[in-house]
Design a protein around this motif. Structure first.
Motif, PDB file in Angstrom:
ATOM      1  N   ALA A 162       0.764  -1.043   0.115  1.00 38.74           N
ATOM      2  CA  ALA A 162       0.058   0.045  -0.023  1.00 38.74           C
ATOM      3  C   ALA A 162       0.711   1.379   0.097  1.00 38.74           C
ATOM      4  O   ALA A 162       0.269   2.452  -0.063  1.00 38.74           O
ATOM      5  CB  ALA A 162      -0.973   0.081   1.325  1.00 38.74           C
TER       6      ALA A 162
ATOM      7  N   TYR B  54      -3.221   1.354   6.428  1.00 39.46           N
ATOM      8  CA  TYR B  54      -3.480   1.176   5.055  1.00 39.46           C
ATOM      9  C   TYR B  54      -4.742   0.183   4.829  1.00 39.46           C
ATOM     10  O   TYR B  54      -5.555   0.674   3.978  1.00 39.46           O
ATOM     11  CB  TYR B  54      -2.619   0.115   4.737  1.00 39.46           C
ATOM     12  CG  TYR B  54      -0.897   0.595   4.874  1.00 39.46           C
ATOM     13  CD1 TYR B  54       0.055  -0.310   5.512  1.00 39.46           C
ATOM     14  CD2 TYR B  54      -0.642   1.721   4.399  1.00 39.46           C
ATOM     15  CE1 TYR B  54       1.675   0.202   5.198  1.00 39.46           C
ATOM     16  CE2 TYR B  54       0.820   2.324   4.541  1.00 39.46           C
ATOM     17  CZ  TYR B  54       1.642   1.445   5.173  1.00 39.46           C
ATOM     18  OH  TYR B  54       3.132   1.665   5.239  1.00 39.46           O
TER      19      TYR B  54
ATOM     20  N   GLN C  55      -3.710   6.840   5.382  1.00 42.31           N
ATOM     21  CA  GLN C  55      -5.022   6.744   4.166  1.00 42.31           C
ATOM     22  C   GLN C  55      -5.721   8.058   4.360  1.00 42.31           C
ATOM     23  O   GLN C  55      -6.824   8.023   4.377  1.00 42.31           O
ATOM     24  CB  GLN C  55      -5.914   5.523   4.398  1.00 42.31           C
ATOM     25  CG  GLN C  55      -5.110   4.264   4.166  1.00 42.31           C
ATOM     26  CD  GLN C  55      -4.558   4.083   2.982  1.00 42.31           C
ATOM     27  OE1 GLN C  55      -3.360   4.375   2.618  1.00 42.31           O
ATOM     28  NE2 GLN C  55      -5.293   3.085   2.038  1.00 42.31           N
TER      29      GLN C  55
END
Lengths: 472, 124, 417
Positions: free
Chosen positions: A125, C128, C310
């Protein structure tokens, strides 16, 4: 200052379970939910007004070193929102996801070409997750060879994620001091390169913005020692179409899609990572691998040596899509990105060379580090705060740790000459101000709505969430 | 009664009834700035001289605190968990960090006296 | 469509100022240079749009009755309009708080919402995804208690278990089948992978007795609109996935991990944390705080290497919760629950065997009268993704408020043919 919770004057916690007329046993249900009810107009006004308290690339230069704050193409936002991509569930059968699988597979091919590596995964990610994956793969690789290697060599200028990742995998970090040209000196490198070293993690160009001049020798030495060479590719913006880590002796290289490949930073994420490896490490890559058959694309889970998974599905597909579109728009012309990144950085450096100290007497790559220590202690902090009064964003300060009063500047290729000239003239002005009126500068910023915030208080009297005033 | 002694990493140790009281110096607390958090070892942990045994976090930095002589931790200053600023306010008294039962008392001879430490940090 | 504003004239002037003849003089060791890249020719914006759109059209979007960690809820229009604003979209991590109050305040609100939903004391700025958040919880527990075993309850999402195993192997933590003095944490999913809702107090007590931390993992966050918050049955750490809160399913990512803890574990939290403070004039403002925990300061002493969070998705979830409000969120949960239970009843009526021995939220397991592959295949022919094949004729089926009565009718008639 109004929080979203303050919009509901009638906010109560109470949720009578009778109102939820469901067949659930009472002891499994909650009796309170202290969330505000807010009408749509207030939602829009609240967040629109919040956005106006932010600075972004869309407003002006954002020259943070090693972050590659380049322009984020708007068309990529449209493409990411195409129904066929955004509405696809990760568990659809391959026959329903051929478009997506093809995109991922093609992106894999292009990134392998760009880096000169053999195999790749797009599951991580972010860059730091790539590092974690890379070290986990290295660990397994050595275990399979019955070699117990416990050390990772990391240069002193490295990004903090490198040693942090090394610790997460229970490796011991061995730091090697860089020299006055910003290179890893070969004698010091040889001193620490013993049979216990599993991996050497290098950033090239490094966080000082300099190409590693001893790279060929370092990679030869590592290879003969059976040590793996890992490239932290955060600075790939200097190398697109110019150099390939795969041809520079690296066994693993990671890429940050949110840096080099223009996906938006979004205030701190989401990002996207790519880990590219030599073929002898490919079997350790996470599952599933996205593969191409005769005509169809599919997922291959049958990889017995794989380290497993680092993401619940296949990675940050939305960011892969944006990176893919970015690469497709540049195509074989992509070296223009890096060439202009190098040009812009060197030009800006030349404009500032008589204002600040240049710790390394070399041409820089796509970013450079200056020191404001000639202007006194804490000068980097004061300069950064004063830059905001001019409506610009400061560069990175106090990193890398090995330069005193460091200012790390990366303009990127998407800044115009006017923008660079303006930034340099603002910095020149501020350095004059710091000499003529230091007290005024030490109290900046003056024109932003908020002055310097009390970070000691934030840590000593933590207030990290809204609390309902009524008893819950 | 013995005299307070100092390490090159700016820890001090004061022996009393065969237990060493350990903390960091005024010089060190000034360098660190406002301390916001301390990670203490557990009672019973054993450390060798120069092992990292605690971590002090200020707003912008994180520092290891090194064990001045081989020994076992017999007490930790739990007040620091709630009030880490005690180290800034009173580094030699209420800001003490651990109590050590030494296993190699001769190592004290390698440490600096107050005079030597003052010279070391340039305060003479 | 060229994102490089430097003209040829600019270039000449710039080269002159630097004191070189061409950009080639800047590119480092010549023997490390590569040849021309084998990439397709550049595309104009129009060509790019045609190309990528054509790719998207090779996908097929069925009607969804599947969850398994990714939930097809409705996302209100306001979210995109807010997150596409350049000030949010193109900002960096808020290291200079004076020009990042927008991002910082929205993260503070996100942290608050997570605490309110889970009942916990503090939350971080996101991780994440749910699976890596769970892995971080295991690492946190292990380093906090200096123990290196973790116990996993059998209802954990198998993909999450895979990620947990991968992280644990790297960190030399063992996944054990016992709860004892070596156990750093006990992990349970809520509701579990099969949809079951269980009061986890007993398991939490077992963890406590062994001196271990109790970790609850929530993969469907809308469930907490109606279910007892995990804090209430003794969770020390709650982790999970926020994708249900208005984030597109987008083939599995990017998603939104979260972690929330009790006050005493605050300083062990990985990732970024935003706090409220004041400036030198007493004005309130937000900053990143407890920075010394993070990798750039702790370096090899950090317990986690995470940098990027995020942020934009945390913002999306915050706006979702603001736009839906308490009432809206409860309605989503009620509707998801109801649609799932209606389908469940109807499947029972056509001979499917219900296999949940506990109450369920919006996911359930049934045993079909035919092999699962056949069932799923007949559903796919009607453009319906009917669930997850658990093997042996068993299916894991999910509904949300997005499944209409007609969708349910079509499902039942397809399997009954």
């Amino acid at each position: 200052m109004k929080l979203i919770f303050d919009y509901d004057e009638n906010i109560t916690g109470h949720v009578p379970s009778e109102s939820i007329d469901l067949d659930l046993p009472k002891h499994l249900m909650r009796s309170d939910l202290p969330l505000p009810n807010v009408n749509e107009v207030d939602v829009v006004r609240h967040y629109t007004n919040l956005s106006r308290k932010n600075f972004g690339i869309d407003l002006g230069i954002y020259p943070l070193g090693s972050c590659t704050m380049k322009y984020n193409p708007k068309v990529n936002e449209n493409l990411a929102r195409l129904n066929g991509f955004s509405q696809l569930h990760p568990l659809v059968p391959a026959s329903f996801s051929q478009g997506t699988l093809e995109l991922i597979w093609k992106l894999q091919q292009y990134l392998k070409e760009i880096t000169g590596m053999d195999e790749i995964t797009l599951q991580p990610a972010a860059g730091s997750q790539c590092e974690l994956l890379g070290l986990m793969m290295a660990k397994k690789y050595f275990k399979d060879r019955n070699e117990e290697r416990k050390k990772v060599i990391i240069p002193d200028y490295s990004h903090g994620t490198n040693p942090a990742t090394s610790s997460m995998c229970k490796f011991q970090t061995v730091t090697v001091q860089s020299d006055t040209r910003g290179n890893i000196p070969l004698n010091k490198f040889r001193d620490v390169l013993d049979s216990d070293v599993a991996v050497v993690m290098i950033t090239n160009p490094n966080t000082l913005g300099l190409f590693e001049e001893n790279l060929s020798e370092i990679s030869d030495l590592a290879r003969s020692n059976g040590t793996l060479l890992y490239c932290d590719g955060a600075n790939m913006n200097a190398l697109l179409g110019i150099g390939k880590p795969g041809e520079q002796g690296f066994d693993m290289v990671h890429l940050n899609l949110h840096k080099t490949f223009s996906t938006p930073h979004g205030g701190g994420g989401p990002g996207g990572g790519a880990l590219c490896v030599r073929s002898f490490l490919a079997d350790y890559l996470p599952v599933p691998r996205i593969v191409k058959g005769d005509e169809k694309f599919s997922m291959d889970y049958d990889k017995k040596k794989s380290v497993g998974k680092v993401h619940s599905f296949y990675g940050n597909f939305g960011m892969l899509l944006r990176a893919y579109s970015y690469i497709m728009s540049w195509g074989s012309n992509i070296s223009r990105v890096s060439k202009n990144a190098l040009l812009n950085a060197n030009y800006l450096q030349s404009l500032l060379s008589d204002v600040f100290e240049q710790p390394y007497n070399r041409k820089c790559a796509h970013e450079f580090v200056l020191s404001s220590k000639n202007l006194g202690a804490r000068s980097a902090m004061n300069i950064a705060k004063r830059i905001m009064d001019y409506g610009l964003h400061p560069p990175t300060i106090y990193f890398p740790l090995i330069v005193e009063e460091a200012l790390m500047i990366e303009p990127t290729e998407t800044e115009s000459k006017e923008s660079l000239d303006n930034f340099a003239s603002v910095l020149k002005k501020i350095s004059d101000e710091l000499v003529k009126d230091p007290d005024f500068i030490k109290k900046s910023p003056h024109t932003t709505k908020l002055g310097r915030l009390d970070e000691v208080k934030a840590a000593r009297e933590p207030n990290l969430r809204w609390l309902p005033k009524f008893k819950v | 009664m013995s005299e307070i002694q100092f390490t090159k990493e700016h820890e001090w140790i004061l022996m009393k009834d065969n237990i060493g009281l350990v903390g960091i110096t005024d010089f060190a607390q000034k360098q660190l700035g406002d301390i916001v958090s301390v990670e203490l070892p557990s009672v019973g942990n054993e450390f060798k001289q120069n092992d990292a045994m605690a971590i002090i976090d200020s707003v912008k930095a994180s520092s290891d605190i090194y064990c001045p002589i081989d020994g076992k931790v017999v007490a930790v200053n739990e007040e620091l968990l709630q009030s880490p600023e005690l180290i800034n306010k009173s580094p030699f008294e209420s800001g003490w960090i651990v109590k050590l039962e030494p296993s190699n008392i001769s190592q004290l001879e390698n440490l600096m006296t107050e005079e030597q430490y003052k010279k070391f940090v340039g305060e003479d | 469509m060229d994102y490089v504003p430097i003209t040829n004239k600019d270039q000449k002037e710039m080269l002159a100022k630097i004191g070189i003849n061409s950009i080639d003089d800047l590119v480092g060791d010549v023997k490390l240079r590569c040849g021309k890249l084998n990439l397709p020719p550049p595309m104009s914006e129009m060509e790019l749009v045609q190309h990528v759109t054509a790719l998207s059209e090779k996908n097929k979007i069925p009607r969804y009755f599947v969850g398994g960690g990714s939930y097809n809820h409705y996302s209100p229009a306001v979210i995109d309009h807010m997150v596409l604003r350049g000030e949010f979209l193109t900002a960096y991590t808020p290291y200079q708080p004076e020009v990042s109050q927008g991002t910082l305040q929205s993260i503070y609100e996100f942290q608050s919402y997570i605490c309110l939903l889970t009942g916990m004391d503090v939350s971080n700025a996101s991780l994440y995804d749910g699976a890596s958040a769970l892995a971080e919880a295991a690492l946190l527990s292990s380093s906090h208690l200096r123990r290196n075993h973790v116990f996993v309850s059998k209802g954990l999402n198998p993909r999450y278990l895979q990620v947990l195993k991968t992280y644990c192997e790297g960190a030399e933590i063992e996944i054990s089948d016992k709860i004892d003095e070596k156990t750093a944490c006990v992990i349970a999913q809520y509701p579990d992978f099969f949809g079951n809702i269980e009061d986890l107090q007993t398991l939490a007590d077992e963890a406590k007795k062994a001196g271990a931390l109790f970790v609850t993992c929530v993969t469907e966050l809308t469930s907490l609109a109606i279910l007892k918050p995990p804090a209430n049955f003794g969770s020390d750490i709650v982790v999970g996935e926020g994708q249900s809160l208005g984030i597109p399913i987008s083939y599995g990512g990017p998603y939104l991990g979260f972690i929330a803890v009790k006050q005493d574990l605050l300083k062990k939290l990985p990732g970024r944390i935003v706090g409220l403070t004041t400036d030198d004039k007493g004005n309130e403002g937000f900053v990143l705080t407890f920075r010394a925990r993070e990798q750039d300061i702790r370096r090899e002493r950090a317990t986690s290497n995470i940098t990027t969070n995020q942020a934009l998705l945390a913002l999306s979830a915050t706006i979702y919760l603001a736009a839906m409000g308490k009432d809206g969120l409860i309605n989503v949960a009620k509707a998801s629950y109801k649609q799932a239970h209606i389908l469940h009843e109807k499947l029972k009526e056509v001979g499917f065997e219900p296999l949940n021995d506990k109450p369920f939220y919006n996911e359930f397991v049934v045993k079909a009268t035919k092999p699962s592959e056949e069932i799923l295949s007949s559903l796919l022919k009607k453009n319906i993704l009917g669930g997850i094949n658990l093997g042996e004729n068993k299916l894991l089926v999910c509904c949300t408020e997005n499944n209409s009565a007609q969708d349910i009718e079509d499902y039942v008639s397809a399997v009954n043919e």
